[in-house]
Design an enzyme around this catalytic site. Structure first.
Site, PDB file in Angstrom:
ATOM      1  N   ARG A 539      -8.089 -41.491   7.126  1.00  8.46           N
ATOM      2  CA  ARG A 539      -6.713 -41.020   7.096  1.00  8.46           C
ATOM      3  C   ARG A 539      -6.672 -39.503   7.193  1.00  8.46           C
ATOM      4  O   ARG A 539      -7.456 -38.807   6.544  1.00  8.46           O
ATOM      5  CB  ARG A 539      -6.030 -41.483   5.810  1.00  8.46           C
ATOM      6  N   SER A 600     -15.236 -40.365  -0.555  1.00 10.83           N
ATOM      7  CA  SER A 600     -15.462 -41.295  -1.667  1.00 10.83           C
ATOM      8  C   SER A 600     -16.789 -42.034  -1.538  1.00 10.83           C
ATOM      9  O   SER A 600     -16.856 -43.264  -1.527  1.00 10.83           O
ATOM     10  CB  SER A 600     -14.300 -42.289  -1.751  1.00 10.83           C
ATOM     11  N   ASP A 654     -12.061 -39.462  -5.223  1.00 12.51           N
ATOM     12  CA  ASP A 654     -10.700 -39.930  -5.475  1.00 12.51           C
ATOM     13  C   ASP A 654     -10.263 -39.746  -6.924  1.00 12.51           C
ATOM     14  O   ASP A 654      -9.077 -39.628  -7.221  1.00 12.51           O
ATOM     15  CB  ASP A 654     -10.556 -41.403  -5.060  1.00 12.51           C
TER      16      ASP A 654
END
Length: 955
Positions: A539, A600, A654
């Site tokens: 993303r 992550s 995260d």
């Protein structure tokens, strides 16, 4: 019907129970037979003028229609009107004589006994009609003797204890009274068959009563609230409060006044066999006195009580032999009835019996509609067990009962099932079910005991976490700790106003009015890029941080499998291509924006913008990346693509992103928590305590990587056999450890920082969503093996790994969260939750009974609760350490939290917060759910970095 439903609700409520005419007494019978009941059982039934003893053998194959041994003993009148001790001594003597005739193989054999006591008792347990505790609401335990029996010194005493004491006094046989019930409950239990249990019992005999399986949480007078419980309505007393005054006739009033207890059991006196003949007698006497019968002749015999029996009334209503029966009954009274007199008497008897059946139907319809409503069903299908001399005396009663019940409860399909020896064989079944449930509960508790953690257990976990944190923060003991305590180089949290916040550093930039000249650029404002790489989708976001909030635009790009498993260069080139495409679509080509990178995957961080990849996970295996700086690889790809608009200022995971995202909305947010597929936490630690990084001033966010807590064996005694089975089937079982990177050292590519094997993640396997469903699956398999679930039938689908998904735990508990304060709302939520269980099990091709659903829900609740409690124990260690490090008597802090388990499980957050309050009473902790911590959070890390850099000026 409406008034009966109101009276039932009043009797079930703790607040109004004392004033209720329909007592709705809990029986503590919480299950119907499933056919597995097996063994030899004794029954003692106390009747009006007799004691009946039975020996019943149940084979365990569901067949209840078996020969039984029984014996009747006539009870002398002086016993029925004497002392309670004499009554129970007589019963024990009868039992001893019966056992003498049975011929036991060994007098030392322990025999379970069910006691049928057909009088109103208030129970607290299945085998207890009284107890050490005072009677609820001050009511006596034996509510009232009836049916012509009255023994002294019994009311207010435990009748089970009195019987057991009398049996023990005989010193002949080892008999244990394990269940107390009335004949109505026995009737219901005797008619249950596999696949269609009987859930309503109805007796229309000398007296009348009913019982039904109610939602447990509606039965407020009982201690048990889960599943269902049989409620003894004691509906014979309906109307004692005046609710039937407009239904009662002058003849009913006369019958009542002549009874031994006027004003008591008004409903029963309209229906019960003890009174129907009397109602007919009073009407006949009135008609005769008015000259409407017997050609005006006097009928003095009709003035005598009980000269007309209910059995005669039932014979008179018969179409064929009824007129002859009427003539015979009247002639026996010295009357000379004409043919027309006999017809009138037959019409009268039919009217009285029809009214009785109609009133009984109204009560039954009230029960059925109540069951249907409380279970939130559009249509209820149920078996109703029926017994009693009035019901069996003539088919007309049953026909009227069935027809009017259908008329009054059209949403219910009730099948009337005649009971076969409900007070005998049915009582044996109740006793057998009671023993089965006791054995199951014992097995269930033993199985789940290791997962049920007490406060002392949690405090020990909290202390262990604190010890591991201390070890992990020190360079000399870091290798000994299972909690990594990785520095993130995030030194500040956002406050969303332009005021930098790191009070530990000893400085603060004052907040300026909106129109005032600002000595510094508006901190934490502007446009920032964010990248989020944590799975098969990548993303890219642009985050606009403004004075009135944060706006975002984003786009998701797929990462083809060939790139995920190809070369590192191809992977990072693809990422840059996606960034370029996104900037073009957003009209940002040529702009150079600060960028925060959420990466992550396990990394060893050496700076805010420097993180060495330790290992790929989640299906990635791009070559040439492990051991290298992921930010540097991104920059090199930008150079290859000749993309100059890239300024990577921070790389975070995260958990840190979650803390930063919530910190923008709440400046007190200094902890990040993830409880989803995995689990982790981070927090702002005093720099003086971070021995793995140079510097003493201010604070730094520490990425705990607490999922690995316990890899060094410190949690081994918390691990259960089920946890070990789950652990053994994972890709990272056991206690393998990550290779450590020395303080300040830059690991060689592909070498020093590479893991020996993936970490075992012991703590994570007790908490996170990836594993909870598997823990439940292994527990359910054990329950099937012990013949506790699904009647011991094989459950092959449960053998499939990961078939019981963690989302099922949320689905199963989701109904319970909707419960309101009143019983009906709780019943609806409880029923919804159990329907959810059955739906989940049906999806797994498992045919579950209601009782199975209750047990499966208990397993899910136990596993979920332990997960939340352990998470709270870890968090308690964090907040207490923060409080003590800052020298505070009381700490107020906010936790930014994310993750599907925390957000989607209906009770996880409640359990977590309640347990945290118990473990850390000196800390006031607020929880704030993160919105897009991995995207917005990364951008805010970049924003805070720019803010601090601007505030500090050139170094």
């Amino acid at each position: 019907k409406g008034r009966m439903m109101e009276a039932m609700a009043k009797g079930l409520s703790r607040q109004t129970h004392a004033q209720a005419s329909v007592h709705m007494l809990p029986t503590y019978v919480c299950s119907t037979p499933d056919g597995t009941e097996k063994g030899d059982f004794l029954v003692v039934e106390l009747r009006r003028r007799q004691v009946r003893t039975l020996w019943v053998s149940l084979p365990g194959d569901g067949n209840q229609n078996l020969p039984l041994k029984d014996q009747l003993f006539d009870t002398p009148e002086d016993i029925m009107q004497g002392s309670g001790e004499a009554l129970f001594d007589f019963i024990a003597q009868c039992l001893g004589q019966f056992l003498d005739s049975v011929g036991l193989s060994s007098p030392q054999q322990h025999l379970p006994l069910g006691f049928v006591f057909p009088f109103s008792c208030r129970q607290t347990l299945l085998d207890q009609a009284s107890g050490a505790a005072p009677a609820p609401l001050g009511a006596p335990w034996l509510i009232a003797w009836s049916k012509g029996v009255h023994c002294s010194d019994v009311e207010g005493h435990d009748v089970v204890q009195m019987l057991q004491a009398a049996i023990n006094k005989q010193q002949r046989y080892h008999v244990d009274v394990v269940a107390l019930m009335n004949d109505t409950v026995g009737t219901m239990m005797s008619c249950s068959v596999e696949g269609m249990p009987c859930e309503v019992g109805l007796v229309i005999d000398v007296g009348t009563n009913s019982c039904f399986m109610a939602e447990g949480c509606l039965v407020e007078m009982a201690e048990e609230t889960s599943g269902r419980m049989c409620v003894n309505t004691e509906w014979g007393c309906f109307g004692d409060d005046g609710a039937l005054n407009d239904v009662l006739t002058r003849y009913d009033e006369s019958v009542d006044q002549e009874s031994c207890r006027p004003g008591h059991k008004r409903f029963e006196k309209l229906i019960g066999g003890l009174y129907l003949g009397e109602i007919v007698r009073h009407v006949l006497a009135k008609l005769a006195a008015e000259g409407a019968l017997f050609s005006g002749a006097a009928a003095p015999a009709l003035a005598t009580k009980d000269v007309l029996k209910t059995q005669q009334v039932l014979e008179i209503i018969d179409d064929e032999a009824g007129l002859a029966a009427a003539r015979s009954a009247l002639q026996a009274l010295g009357l000379a009835p004409s043919e027309q007199d006999c017809c009138h008497v037959q019409q009268l008897c039919r009217a009285v019996v029809t009214r009785a059946a109609g009133l009984c139907a109204a009560g039954l319809a009230a029960i059925l509609s109540y069951m249907c409503q409380s279970r939130e069903l559009e249509r209820l299908k149920v078996n109703v067990a029926v017994d009693g001399t009035v019901y069996r005396g003539h088919a007309r009663f049953g026909e009227v009962l069935q027809r009017i019940t259908k008329l009054l409860a059209p949403e219910c399909v009730a099948t009337l099932v005649p009971s076969v020896d409900g007070s005998g064989r049915g009582a044996a079944v109740v006793t057998a079910v009671a023993l089965r449930l006791v054995a199951q509960r014992r097995e269930m508790d033993q199985l789940l005991a290791p997962l049920r953690l007490g406060l002392a257990d949690l405090q020990r976990v909290q202390a262990l976490m604190r010890r591991e944190m201390e070890l992990g923060l020190k360079p000399e003991t870091n290798a000994q700790s299972s909690v990594r305590m990785l520095p993130t180089y995030v030194r500040n949290t956002p406050d969303g106003t332009g005021a930098a916040r790191n009070e530990g550093a000893g400085w603060r930039v004052p907040l300026q009015p909106p129109d005032a000249p600002c000595p510094l650029p508006p901190a934490e404002r502007g446009d920032f890029l964010a990248l989020d790489l944590g799975g098969t989708n990548f993303r890219v976001l642009v985050v606009h941080v403004e004075h009135n909030g944060v706006r975002m635009a984003s786009q998701i790009y797929a990462i083809p499998l060939a790139i995920m498993q190809g070369t590192g260069e191809a992977l990072f080139d693809h990422i840059i291509d996606c960034i370029i495409d996104f900037q073009q679509k957003q009209g940002m080509t040529g702009q150079v924006l600060p960028l925060g990178f959420t990466f992550s995957f396990p990394c060893h961080q050496l700076g805010l913008d420097k993180a060495m990849l330790l290992s790929w996970t989640k299906g990635f295996s791009a070559s040439g990346c492990v051991g290298r700086d992921v930010v540097q690889m991104l920059r090199e790809a930008a150079q290859r693509k000749q993309h100059a608009g890239l300024d990577v200022v921070a790389v975070v995971n995260d958990t840190v992103g979650t803390m930063m995202s919530c910190g923008y909305d709440d400046p007190s947010c200094e902890i990040g928590l993830i409880v989803g597929t995995g689990t982790n936490a981070c927090y702002m630690e005093e720099m003086k305590n971070v021995g793995t990084v140079d510097g003493e001033e201010g604070r730094m966010c520490i990425n705990m990587e607490w999922g690995a807590f316990g890899e060094n064996g410190c949690l081994d005694d918390i691990f259960t056999d089920f946890d070990r089975m789950v652990d053994e089937k994972t890709i990272n079982p056991g206690k393998q450890r990550w290779a450590r990177v020395p303080r300040g050292a830059a690991p060689r590519a592909g070498a020093a920082c590479a893991p020996l094997r993936p970490p075992a993640r012991r703590f994570e396997k007790l908490i996170s969503g990836m594993y909870l469903g598997e823990i439940v699956r292994y527990i359910l398999l054990a329950l099937v093996e012990k013949h506790i679930l699904f009647r011991g039938k094989p459950a092959p689908k449960l053998q499939t790994r990961d078939i019981f998904q963690t989302k099922f735990l949320s689905t199963i508990e989701i109904g319970a969260q909707a419960g309101g304060a009143d019983g009906l709302h709780r019943a609806r939520s409880d029923g919804l939750a159990l329907r959810q269980v059955r739906g989940v099990l049906h999806e797994l091709e498992l045919e579950a009974s209601f009782e199975d659903s209750v047990l499966v829900r208990e397993v899910c609740q136990t596993v979920s609760l332990r997960a939340a409690q352990l998470c709270a124990a870890g968090l308690a260690a964090v907040v207490e350490k923060m409080r003590e490090s800052r020298g505070l008597a009381q700490l107020a802090v906010t936790v930014g939290v994310d993750g599907t388990l925390y957000k989607m499980h209906p009770r996880f957050s409640q359990h977590l917060q309640r347990t945290l309050r118990e473990l850390a009473p000196k800390c006031s902790v607020t929880f704030l759910q993160s919105e897009d911590g991995s995207g917005k959070g990364a951008a805010l890390v970049a924003a805070v970095h720019c803010r601090v850099a601007q505030a500090q000026g050139p170094q």
